[in-house]
Design a protein around this motif. Structure first.
Motif, PDB file in Angstrom:
ATOM      1  N   GLY A  63       1.146  -1.254  -0.266  1.00  0.00           N
ATOM      2  CA  GLY A  63       0.243   0.293   0.135  1.00  0.00           C
ATOM      3  C   GLY A  63       1.193   1.356   0.033  1.00  0.00           C
ATOM      4  N   PRO A  64       1.305   1.725   0.608  1.00  0.00           N
ATOM      5  CA  PRO A  64       2.251   2.577   1.037  1.00  0.00           C
ATOM      6  C   PRO A  64       3.309   2.765  -0.022  1.00  0.00           C
ATOM      7  N   ALA A  65       3.743   1.609  -0.921  1.00  0.00           N
ATOM      8  CA  ALA A  65       4.942   1.502  -2.042  1.00  0.00           C
ATOM      9  C   ALA A  65       4.123   2.687  -3.651  1.00  0.00           C
ATOM     10  N   THR A  66       2.700   1.939  -3.382  1.00  0.00           N
ATOM     11  CA  THR A  66       1.598   2.143  -4.037  1.00  0.00           C
ATOM     12  C   THR A  66       1.423   4.170  -4.499  1.00  0.00           C
ATOM     13  N   TYR A  67       0.924   4.726  -2.802  1.00  0.00           N
ATOM     14  CA  TYR A  67       1.433   5.818  -3.085  1.00  0.00           C
ATOM     15  C   TYR A  67       2.561   6.506  -3.827  1.00  0.00           C
ATOM     16  N   SER A  68       3.779   6.456  -4.056  1.00  0.00           N
ATOM     17  CA  SER A  68       4.597   6.825  -4.682  1.00  0.00           C
ATOM     18  C   SER A  68       3.871   6.930  -6.094  1.00  0.00           C
ATOM     19  N   GLN A  69       3.334   5.707  -6.828  1.00  0.00           N
ATOM     20  CA  GLN A  69       3.115   5.075  -8.117  1.00  0.00           C
ATOM     21  C   GLN A  69       2.015   5.829  -8.189  1.00  0.00           C
ATOM     22  N   VAL A  70       1.076   6.004  -7.725  1.00  0.00           N
ATOM     23  CA  VAL A  70      -0.399   6.723  -8.238  1.00  0.00           C
ATOM     24  C   VAL A  70      -0.346   8.434  -7.968  1.00  0.00           C
ATOM     25  N   PHE A  71       0.642   8.538  -6.792  1.00  0.00           N
ATOM     26  CA  PHE A  71       0.780   9.957  -7.166  1.00  0.00           C
ATOM     27  C   PHE A  71       1.713  10.767  -7.433  1.00  0.00           C
ATOM     28  N   ASP A  73       3.587  13.426  -6.011  1.00  0.00           N
ATOM     29  CA  ASP A  73       4.025  13.817  -4.762  1.00  0.00           C
ATOM     30  C   ASP A  73       3.660  13.141  -3.462  1.00  0.00           C
ATOM     31  N   ASN A  74       4.792  12.856  -2.521  1.00  0.00           N
ATOM     32  CA  ASN A  74       4.257  12.478  -0.948  1.00  0.00           C
ATOM     33  C   ASN A  74       5.300  13.004  -0.045  1.00  0.00           C
ATOM     34  N   ILE A  75       4.008  13.312   1.420  1.00  0.00           N
ATOM     35  CA  ILE A  75       5.354  13.450   2.303  1.00  0.00           C
ATOM     36  C   ILE A  75       4.636  11.706   3.397  1.00  0.00           C
ATOM     37  N   GLY A  76       5.677  11.653   4.026  1.00  0.00           N
ATOM     38  CA  GLY A  76       5.932  10.649   4.714  1.00  0.00           C
ATOM     39  C   GLY A  76       6.593  10.590   6.246  1.00  0.00           C
ATOM     40  N   PRO A 101      -8.165  20.030  -0.717  1.00  0.00           N
ATOM     41  CA  PRO A 101      -8.390  20.010  -2.670  1.00  0.00           C
ATOM     42  C   PRO A 101      -7.451  19.172  -2.348  1.00  0.00           C
ATOM     43  N   GLY A 102      -7.020  17.736  -3.352  1.00  0.00           N
ATOM     44  CA  GLY A 102      -6.154  17.476  -3.449  1.00  0.00           C
ATOM     45  C   GLY A 102      -5.104  16.396  -3.070  1.00  0.00           C
ATOM     46  N   LEU A 103      -5.289  16.497  -0.948  1.00  0.00           N
ATOM     47  CA  LEU A 103      -4.823  15.661  -0.773  1.00  0.00           C
ATOM     48  C   LEU A 103      -5.185  14.385  -0.054  1.00  0.00           C
ATOM     49  N   HIS A 104      -4.238  12.815   0.374  1.00  0.00           N
ATOM     50  CA  HIS A 104      -4.977  12.034   0.402  1.00  0.00           C
ATOM     51  C   HIS A 104      -4.036  11.362   1.378  1.00  0.00           C
ATOM     52  N   PRO A 105      -4.506  11.914   2.337  1.00  0.00           N
ATOM     53  CA  PRO A 105      -3.403  10.920   3.280  1.00  0.00           C
ATOM     54  C   PRO A 105      -4.072   9.338   3.339  1.00  0.00           C
ATOM     55  N   MET A 106      -3.225   8.474   3.794  1.00  0.00           N
ATOM     56  CA  MET A 106      -2.880   6.997   4.807  1.00  0.00           C
ATOM     57  C   MET A 106      -2.032   6.589   5.683  1.00  0.00           C
ATOM     58  N   VAL A 119       1.111   8.890   5.131  1.00  0.00           N
ATOM     59  CA  VAL A 119       1.970   9.537   4.366  1.00  0.00           C
ATOM     60  C   VAL A 119       0.363  10.482   3.408  1.00  0.00           C
ATOM     61  N   VAL A 120       0.960  10.909   3.005  1.00  0.00           N
ATOM     62  CA  VAL A 120      -0.345  12.226   2.505  1.00  0.00           C
ATOM     63  C   VAL A 120       0.657  12.672   0.498  1.00  0.00           C
ATOM     64  N   GLY A 121      -0.278  12.264   0.229  1.00  0.00           N
ATOM     65  CA  GLY A 121       0.419  12.056  -1.922  1.00  0.00           C
ATOM     66  C   GLY A 121      -1.067  13.082  -2.396  1.00  0.00           C
ATOM     67  N   THR A 122      -0.555  13.515  -3.266  1.00  0.00           N
ATOM     68  CA  THR A 122      -1.034  14.711  -3.867  1.00  0.00           C
ATOM     69  C   THR A 122      -0.978  14.560  -5.410  1.00  0.00           C
ATOM     70  N   ASP A 123      -1.422  15.079  -6.519  1.00  0.00           N
ATOM     71  CA  ASP A 123      -1.257  14.928  -7.753  1.00  0.00           C
ATOM     72  C   ASP A 123      -0.816  16.132  -7.872  1.00  0.00           C
TER      73      ASP A 123
END
Length: 196
Positions: A63-71, A73-76, A101-106, A119-123
């Protein structure tokens, strides 16, 4: 790619060990049944083999590794929160992030160790100001719940400016004294937290 076999706002993987697979399965069934009866747990799945158990752990790890592929940018984050306040921490950290808007926390971690990864992802690409504001808010929330700004990965150089949020002046002075005593030549991790 993976599909979660159960749904919910908060999922936990619990591993039970016993001398036999049947004994472990009985323990897990008893635990899950009791927690479902008292309303703490709403759904669950028990692995029927080592292969199924490994696939459940793989979901947590992938799951966490996918964030770097889906978004873009991200901050961990790697923080520690008292176990008794873990669910509250997830809600208090997520609320301000979800309204932007645009922030996706995991969230994931080793909850039994009081270790929470966020992990906070964004487009988009985080600006330095956006990243700083997210860090300030998140660390302030964690500290207000009795947690610390770092769990398993230490302070390093990235969290130096935030250390005073979760350590008192007395504790910081003691840390400096220990560093000075154990490393008078400043050769252990120079440039990290305390330079002499």
């Amino acid at each position: 790619h993976f599909t979660m076999p159960i749904k919910g706002p908060l999922l936990a993987i619990v591993e039970v060990r016993d001398a036999t697979i049947g004994g472990a399965q009985q323990k897990m069934e008893a635990l899950l049944s009791a927690e479902m009866e008292n309303g703490t747990v709403t759904d669950g799945i028990i692995a029927q083999s080592h292969a199924q158990a490994r696939s459940l752990w793989a979901m947590r790890d992938e799951g966490p590794a996918t964030y770097s592929q889906v978004f873009t940018d991200n901050i961990g984050f790697d923080v520690s929160v008292p176990l008794s306040r873990m669910v509250e921490a997830v809600h208090k950290i997520a609320a301000p992030l979800r309204i932007r808007p645009g922030l996706h926390p995991m969230f994931y971690g080793h909850i039994g160790d009081q270790n929470l990864h966020v992990v906070v992802g964004t487009d988009e690409t985080f600006t330095e100001a956006q990243s700083g504001a997210i860090k300030d808010d998140l660390y302030r929330t964690v500290v207000s719940l009795g947690g610390t700004i770092s769990a398993e990965h230490g302070i390093g150089t990235l969290k130096k400016s935030y250390l005073s949020m979760s350590r008192s002046p007395v504790a910081l002075a003691l840390m400096r004294d220990l560093k000075r005593t154990l490393d008078p030549k400043n050769i252990l991790n120079p440039g990290r937290v305390f330079d002499l």
